[in-house]
Design a protein around this motif. Structure first.
Motif, PDB file in Angstrom:
ATOM      1  N   ALA A  72       0.189 -21.890   4.938  1.00 47.11           N
ATOM      2  CA  ALA A  72       0.444 -21.071   3.926  1.00 47.11           C
ATOM      3  C   ALA A  72       0.849 -19.572   4.520  1.00 47.11           C
ATOM      4  O   ALA A  72       1.910 -18.968   3.939  1.00 47.11           O
ATOM      5  CB  ALA A  72      -0.825 -20.857   3.017  1.00 47.11           C
ATOM      6  N   ALA A  73       0.245 -19.192   5.602  1.00 50.35           N
ATOM      7  CA  ALA A  73       0.693 -17.841   5.919  1.00 50.35           C
ATOM      8  C   ALA A  73       2.254 -18.076   6.593  1.00 50.35           C
ATOM      9  O   ALA A  73       2.972 -17.205   6.444  1.00 50.35           O
ATOM     10  CB  ALA A  73      -0.186 -17.567   7.147  1.00 50.35           C
ATOM     11  N   VAL A  74       2.628 -19.326   7.229  1.00 45.02           N
ATOM     12  CA  VAL A  74       4.200 -19.337   7.561  1.00 45.02           C
ATOM     13  C   VAL A  74       4.929 -19.459   6.435  1.00 45.02           C
ATOM     14  O   VAL A  74       5.954 -18.789   6.418  1.00 45.02           O
ATOM     15  CB  VAL A  74       3.901 -20.753   8.604  1.00 45.02           C
ATOM     16  N   ASP A  75       4.679 -20.168   5.550  1.00 45.34           N
ATOM     17  CA  ASP A  75       5.600 -20.441   4.320  1.00 45.34           C
ATOM     18  C   ASP A  75       5.729 -19.498   3.569  1.00 45.34           C
ATOM     19  O   ASP A  75       6.798 -19.146   3.168  1.00 45.34           O
ATOM     20  CB  ASP A  75       4.878 -21.656   3.652  1.00 45.34           C
ATOM     21  N   GLU A  76       4.741 -18.618   3.529  1.00 48.92           N
ATOM     22  CA  GLU A  76       4.679 -17.334   2.817  1.00 48.92           C
ATOM     23  C   GLU A  76       5.167 -16.068   3.408  1.00 48.92           C
ATOM     24  O   GLU A  76       5.261 -15.070   2.775  1.00 48.92           O
ATOM     25  CB  GLU A  76       3.450 -16.918   1.829  1.00 48.92           C
ATOM     26  N   ASP A  77       5.395 -16.221   4.525  1.00 45.14           N
ATOM     27  CA  ASP A  77       5.976 -15.210   5.470  1.00 45.14           C
ATOM     28  C   ASP A  77       5.204 -13.737   5.205  1.00 45.14           C
ATOM     29  O   ASP A  77       5.603 -12.947   4.890  1.00 45.14           O
ATOM     30  CB  ASP A  77       7.374 -15.020   5.078  1.00 45.14           C
ATOM     31  N   VAL A  78       4.023 -13.908   5.455  1.00 41.94           N
ATOM     32  CA  VAL A  78       3.032 -12.802   4.947  1.00 41.94           C
ATOM     33  C   VAL A  78       2.897 -11.815   5.758  1.00 41.94           C
ATOM     34  O   VAL A  78       3.135 -12.047   7.206  1.00 41.94           O
ATOM     35  CB  VAL A  78       1.595 -13.289   4.597  1.00 41.94           C
ATOM     36  N   ASP A  79       2.514 -10.481   5.740  1.00 45.95           N
ATOM     37  CA  ASP A  79       2.431  -9.426   7.005  1.00 45.95           C
ATOM     38  C   ASP A  79       0.747  -9.245   7.203  1.00 45.95           C
ATOM     39  O   ASP A  79       0.575  -8.576   8.247  1.00 45.95           O
ATOM     40  CB  ASP A  79       2.943  -8.159   5.955  1.00 45.95           C
ATOM     41  N   LEU A  80      -0.082 -10.084   6.401  1.00 47.08           N
ATOM     42  CA  LEU A  80      -1.274  -9.824   6.978  1.00 47.08           C
ATOM     43  C   LEU A  80      -2.192 -10.994   6.392  1.00 47.08           C
ATOM     44  O   LEU A  80      -1.886 -11.605   5.264  1.00 47.08           O
ATOM     45  CB  LEU A  80      -2.041  -8.450   6.450  1.00 47.08           C
ATOM     46  N   VAL A  81      -3.303 -11.437   6.954  1.00 42.39           N
ATOM     47  CA  VAL A  81      -3.878 -12.624   6.439  1.00 42.39           C
ATOM     48  C   VAL A  81      -5.464 -12.161   6.275  1.00 42.39           C
ATOM     49  O   VAL A  81      -6.067 -11.487   7.349  1.00 42.39           O
ATOM     50  CB  VAL A  81      -4.061 -13.756   7.395  1.00 42.39           C
ATOM     51  N   GLY A  82      -5.933 -12.312   5.160  1.00 39.28           N
ATOM     52  CA  GLY A  82      -7.378 -11.967   5.118  1.00 39.28           C
ATOM     53  C   GLY A  82      -8.242 -13.288   4.852  1.00 39.28           C
ATOM     54  O   GLY A  82      -7.988 -13.942   3.943  1.00 39.28           O
ATOM     55  N   LEU A  83      -9.349 -13.472   5.569  1.00 40.70           N
ATOM     56  CA  LEU A  83     -10.340 -14.332   5.233  1.00 40.70           C
ATOM     57  C   LEU A  83     -11.686 -14.086   4.676  1.00 40.70           C
ATOM     58  O   LEU A  83     -12.271 -12.975   5.295  1.00 40.70           O
ATOM     59  CB  LEU A  83     -10.635 -15.125   6.743  1.00 40.70           C
ATOM     60  N   SER A  84     -12.307 -14.707   3.917  1.00 40.31           N
ATOM     61  CA  SER A  84     -13.409 -14.418   3.307  1.00 40.31           C
ATOM     62  C   SER A  84     -14.263 -15.593   3.507  1.00 40.31           C
ATOM     63  O   SER A  84     -13.999 -16.764   2.858  1.00 40.31           O
ATOM     64  CB  SER A  84     -13.263 -14.157   1.698  1.00 40.31           C
ATOM     65  N   ILE A  85     -15.485 -15.136   4.337  1.00 46.26           N
ATOM     66  CA  ILE A  85     -16.341 -16.234   4.704  1.00 46.26           C
ATOM     67  C   ILE A  85     -17.702 -15.890   4.267  1.00 46.26           C
ATOM     68  O   ILE A  85     -18.229 -14.647   4.872  1.00 46.26           O
ATOM     69  CB  ILE A  85     -16.132 -16.717   5.967  1.00 46.26           C
ATOM     70  N   LEU A  86     -18.543 -16.430   3.584  1.00 42.55           N
ATOM     71  CA  LEU A  86     -20.101 -15.934   3.421  1.00 42.55           C
ATOM     72  C   LEU A  86     -20.934 -16.873   3.655  1.00 42.55           C
ATOM     73  O   LEU A  86     -22.198 -17.116   3.194  1.00 42.55           O
ATOM     74  CB  LEU A  86     -20.226 -15.601   1.734  1.00 42.55           C
ATOM     75  N   SER A  87     -20.470 -17.857   4.305  1.00 36.87           N
ATOM     76  CA  SER A  87     -21.223 -19.126   4.646  1.00 36.87           C
ATOM     77  C   SER A  87     -21.936 -19.138   5.999  1.00 36.87           C
ATOM     78  O   SER A  87     -22.820 -20.083   6.498  1.00 36.87           O
ATOM     79  CB  SER A  87     -20.505 -20.346   4.537  1.00 36.87           C
ATOM     80  N   GLY A 112       8.397  -1.674  -5.662  1.00 37.74           N
ATOM     81  CA  GLY A 112       9.766  -1.807  -5.238  1.00 37.74           C
ATOM     82  C   GLY A 112       9.674  -3.262  -4.630  1.00 37.74           C
ATOM     83  O   GLY A 112       8.836  -3.245  -3.478  1.00 37.74           O
ATOM     84  N   VAL A 113      10.435  -4.155  -4.952  1.00 38.35           N
ATOM     85  CA  VAL A 113      10.560  -5.441  -4.044  1.00 38.35           C
ATOM     86  C   VAL A 113      10.983  -4.978  -2.541  1.00 38.35           C
ATOM     87  O   VAL A 113      11.873  -4.439  -2.693  1.00 38.35           O
ATOM     88  CB  VAL A 113      11.245  -6.535  -4.837  1.00 38.35           C
ATOM     89  N   GLY A 114      10.748  -5.852  -1.782  1.00 34.35           N
ATOM     90  CA  GLY A 114      11.302  -5.524  -0.422  1.00 34.35           C
ATOM     91  C   GLY A 114      10.493  -4.570   0.464  1.00 34.35           C
ATOM     92  O   GLY A 114      10.116  -5.121   1.451  1.00 34.35           O
ATOM     93  N   GLN A 115       9.814  -3.664  -0.115  1.00 33.01           N
ATOM     94  CA  GLN A 115       8.937  -2.935   0.697  1.00 33.01           C
ATOM     95  C   GLN A 115       7.531  -3.437   0.757  1.00 33.01           C
ATOM     96  O   GLN A 115       6.552  -2.735   1.297  1.00 33.01           O
ATOM     97  CB  GLN A 115       9.123  -1.594   0.735  1.00 33.01           C
ATOM     98  N   ARG A 116       7.402  -4.097  -0.533  1.00 39.35           N
ATOM     99  CA  ARG A 116       6.008  -4.649  -0.690  1.00 39.35           C
ATOM    100  C   ARG A 116       5.342  -5.400   0.509  1.00 39.35           C
ATOM    101  O   ARG A 116       5.876  -6.158   1.208  1.00 39.35           O
ATOM    102  CB  ARG A 116       6.099  -5.394  -1.958  1.00 39.35           C
ATOM    103  N   ILE A 117       3.982  -4.938   0.724  1.00 37.14           N
ATOM    104  CA  ILE A 117       3.237  -5.770   1.787  1.00 37.14           C
ATOM    105  C   ILE A 117       2.888  -6.987   1.231  1.00 37.14           C
ATOM    106  O   ILE A 117       2.298  -6.982   0.066  1.00 37.14           O
ATOM    107  CB  ILE A 117       1.876  -4.790   2.143  1.00 37.14           C
ATOM    108  N   ARG A 118       3.064  -8.125   1.634  1.00 37.98           N
ATOM    109  CA  ARG A 118       2.596  -9.347   1.500  1.00 37.98           C
ATOM    110  C   ARG A 118       1.306  -9.909   2.193  1.00 37.98           C
ATOM    111  O   ARG A 118       1.391  -9.909   3.369  1.00 37.98           O
ATOM    112  CB  ARG A 118       3.714 -10.340   1.630  1.00 37.98           C
ATOM    113  N   VAL A 119       0.465 -10.178   1.412  1.00 36.97           N
ATOM    114  CA  VAL A 119      -0.788 -10.469   1.882  1.00 36.97           C
ATOM    115  C   VAL A 119      -1.415 -12.033   1.549  1.00 36.97           C
ATOM    116  O   VAL A 119      -1.320 -12.374   0.331  1.00 36.97           O
ATOM    117  CB  VAL A 119      -2.067  -9.660   1.699  1.00 36.97           C
TER     118      VAL A 119
END
Lengths: 535, 156
Positions: B74-89, B24-31
């Motif tokens: 991008a986090a601001v523009d996309e109005d996300v609910d959570l940010v995931g960062l992937s770092i292997l360096s 359902g659009v609207g309740q979906r979590i945006r990451v």
């Protein structure tokens, strides 16, 4: 199916369904001997050399290089004193991506996963006091900057009065796989492909016979989640793109292919891996002979550099990785590789400590000196199971390869995202199998330990970034700026004309132009690549 | 598994948004999933992206080699609910610190940040002090990532 079996179906990593027991098949007839050949003979299924390890053990080389040039130099001296016969120079990400240590993009990354080489000055410090001409193999992780790395070696050798041809340099220089896996590209694939072939052309025209101008890499493709057949097929597709470019410059296979290696992963599915190495040699020999006109055995016989598969190692119960790497080592040796690098048990977390790197080397020494498997050439040759797996893998790889050809070859498959999509699909399927425990990983989804094992990890010196920044800034003040600018302008002109860039890159390096300046010059000509995001 | 990928540009970031159909659009979590710095290892982040999409989460993935500024934009523009960062360096300390500061400055202090990759045990406390909500490491199952996202993200 009998009901009391452990599984409904037994499969290899590639998904080949295994028989209960293997025996002679209908085509085990007169042509069997021709199909597998003898060691050192076409199609080299059984080995690139008739004597293999009865002549000399494989080259034992480990991944090393971290921090700055002085620290890495110390590590090299230690490893050489421990009996290591070749070594690799791991480069930090800013160096691999063509940024200087003081570039904002380099923040936090300087000296992290390898050594920072920002100019010829770093290069000279790195090799200070190392008997360059005595080392059996000097490898590097340079890809997009491989032509620059080659130029640095040439400039350093000249300065030391050594013939660059006497250094046994082993370049990775396989930039196409960077777009498929690993992601350390700089320019778009088209010009990058030509840039890589510049090194092949330079070596062929300057008699650098001790150099490996390229090792086409399946390793990173595999570590990104590819199956064994994808590892070989995509790697071979990339190789064919380079060889076609070389051919278009009039460089025939017999002039350079004896110095091209393949860099493959050593995974833990022992018999399938043995089959993979054997089948890689057989396909290579046929491709080189039939499609690239290789006539001499040296250009038909594939030499393999194997690195045990880092992604298979676990962060949980890290000491278990020593057992895993021992099995991978056995597979590589029974598969007949020429160089082997073994992972350290702490690889899931960081670059190795001195202790963990030494244990990884000991694994190889134990297999070499104690296990006895190196005393027979292709000891598993003729095993019904291994021969069947070799044949089946070959069929799969050839089918994929012709699929790639139909899609327009390697560059087209990179640009369309085909390779990337195939690999991330395989990675996801693998992870689903691990998550559901259909695929057991000891210590991860079975036999878990309540307590976490504490291991000592390698920590790069946090001051290195500042020291590298200070050094590069001091260098820029000290050098002859006019000479740098005219050398860079000359390089730009050559790149625009589509000519071979190596000589003019050497001139830039000799004038102490930095890694960042040289790559920025080429970026101006060729542009920058943005990754194609596909799932 | 069905995806409706949307390509576009936001905050100078080429992005791809993934949805699974039917949720359902609207309740979906945006990451937002992001790869900061120069590290090119994207096997993990792509696997996590697919797992989240399959669990009904909407994922925006930045692609490789993003600067902290680009990620926060991008986090601001996309109005996300959570940010995931992937770092292997191994560059996580510097990069995460910068991203957390920029997020605070951009009014995103309430958005949870999860870091995934090769983060040594001893560094987790440091990341927690910076405000990182959770760390995922090698061997953690995909369902753990899904569970964390569902627990931490507050769709708004």
């Amino acid at each position: 199916m009998t009901k009391d079996l452990r599984k409904a179906e037994f499969r290899t990593s590639d998904g080949i369904v295994l028989e209960r027991v293997y025996g002679p098949t209908a085509d085990d007839s007169a042509d069997f001997r021709d199909r597998i050949g003898l060691p050192g003979e076409f199609p080299f299924t059984r080995g690139a050399d008739p004597e293999m390890y009865r002549r000399a053990f494989w080259i034992m080389g480990m991944y090393s290089g971290a921090g700055n040039a002085e620290e890495t130099n110390k590590r090299f001296r230690y490893l050489l004193s421990q009996g290591q016969t070749g070594f690799s120079i791991a480069l930090d990400l800013p160096t691999q991506m063509g940024y200087d240590p003081d570039d904002p993009k380099a923040r936090g990354e300087v000296g992290k996963i390898g050594v920072s080489l920002a100019s010829l000055e770093d290069f000279e410090l790195l090799f200070d006091g190392i008997p360059l001409e005595d080392i059996r193999q000097i490898r590097t992780t340079a890809n997009a900057i491989s032509p620059l790395f080659a130029a640095m070696v040439i400039a350093m050798a000249r300065r030391k009065g050594i013939d660059p041809g006497n250094i046994k340099l082993f370049l990775q220089n396989d930039v196409l796989k960077e777009y498929v896996a690993r992601g350390t590209y700089i320019y778009p694939p088209g010009p990058s492909l030509k840039h890589s072939v510049d090194v092949i052309e330079y070596c062929a025209s300057n008699g650098l016979e001790n150099w490996t101008p390229m090792s086409v890499a399946g390793y990173h493709i595999r570590d990104s989640g590819a199956t064994p057949a994808q590892e070989l097929a995509f790697c071979l597709a990339n190789a064919m793109a380079y060889f076609r470019e070389a051919k278009s410059r009039g460089i025939e296979a017999d002039r350079f292919a004896q110095n091209i290696w393949m860099f493959l992963a050593g995974d833990i599915n022992l018999l399938e891996e043995v089959a993979k190495f054997r089948c890689a040699r057989r396909i290579w020999a046929k491709l080189m002979r039939d499609r690239f006109g290789a006539r001499i055995p040296e250009t038909q016989a594939l030499k393999i550099f194997c690195y045990t598969l880092g992604g298979r190692l676990t962060a949980q119960q890290p000491l278990n990785n020593i057992a895993r790497v021992a099995i991978m080592t056995l597979g590589a040796v029974l598969g007949g590789v020429q160089t082997l690098a073994t992972s350290s048990y702490d690889e899931a977390y960081s670059t190795p400590t001195e202790e963990s790197a030494a244990i990884a080397l000991r694994i190889q020494q134990i297999v070499a000196h104690e296990s006895g498997v190196a005393d027979i050439v292709d000891a598993l040759g003729g095993s019904w199971a291994v021969e069947a797996l070799t044949d089946q893998l070959e069929d799969r790889v050839m089918a994929m390869l012709s699929d790639v050809e139909e899609r327009g070859g390697a560059v087209a498959c990179i640009e369309s995202g085909y390779f990337q999509r195939e690999i991330s699909g395989a990675a996801y399927r693998h992870q689903c199998e691990v998550d559901s425990a259909e695929r057991v990983v000891v210590g991860v989804n079975a036999f878990e330990a309540p307590e976490k094992t504490k291991i000592h990890l390698y920590r790069p010196d946090p001051e290195i970034e500042q020291r590298q920044v200070a050094r590069i800034r001091a260098l820029r003040k000290r050098r002859n700026q006019g000479a740098v600018e005219s050398a860079l302008a000359a390089l730009e002109a050559v790149a625009r004309s589509g000519g071979n860039t190596i000589d003019s890159t050497v001139a830039c390096v000799e004038a102490y132009a930095t890694t960042g300046e040289i790559c920025a010059t080429l970026r101006r000509v060729w542009g920058r690549y943005e990754d194609r995001i596909v799932f | 598994m069905k995806y409706a990928p949307l390509f576009g540009v936001c905050g100078a970031v080429t992005k791809i948004a993934l949805y699974s159909e039917g949720a359902g659009v609207g309740q979906r979590i945006r990451v937002l999933l992001a790869k900061p710095g120069l590290d090119g290892h994207d096997r993990g982040v792509k696997v996590i992206a697919r797992a989240l999409v399959d669990a009904g989460v909407e994922v925006i993935y930045t692609g490789l080699h993003r600067s902290p500024e680009q990620i926060v934009r991008a986090a601001v523009d996309e109005d996300v609910d959570l940010v995931g960062l992937s770092i292997l360096s191994g560059a996580h300390s510097a990069l995460v610190n910068e991203i957390m500061n920029l997020m605070r400055d951009s009014g995103l202090a309430a958005i949870p940040v999860v870091v995934g990759g090769t983060i040594p045990e001893d560094d987790r406390a440091e990341l927690a002090d910076m405000g990182v909500a959770a760390v995922l490491g090698p061997g953690d199952p995909m369902r753990e990532a899904v569970r964390l996202v569902k627990q931490l993200a507050r769709p708004h």
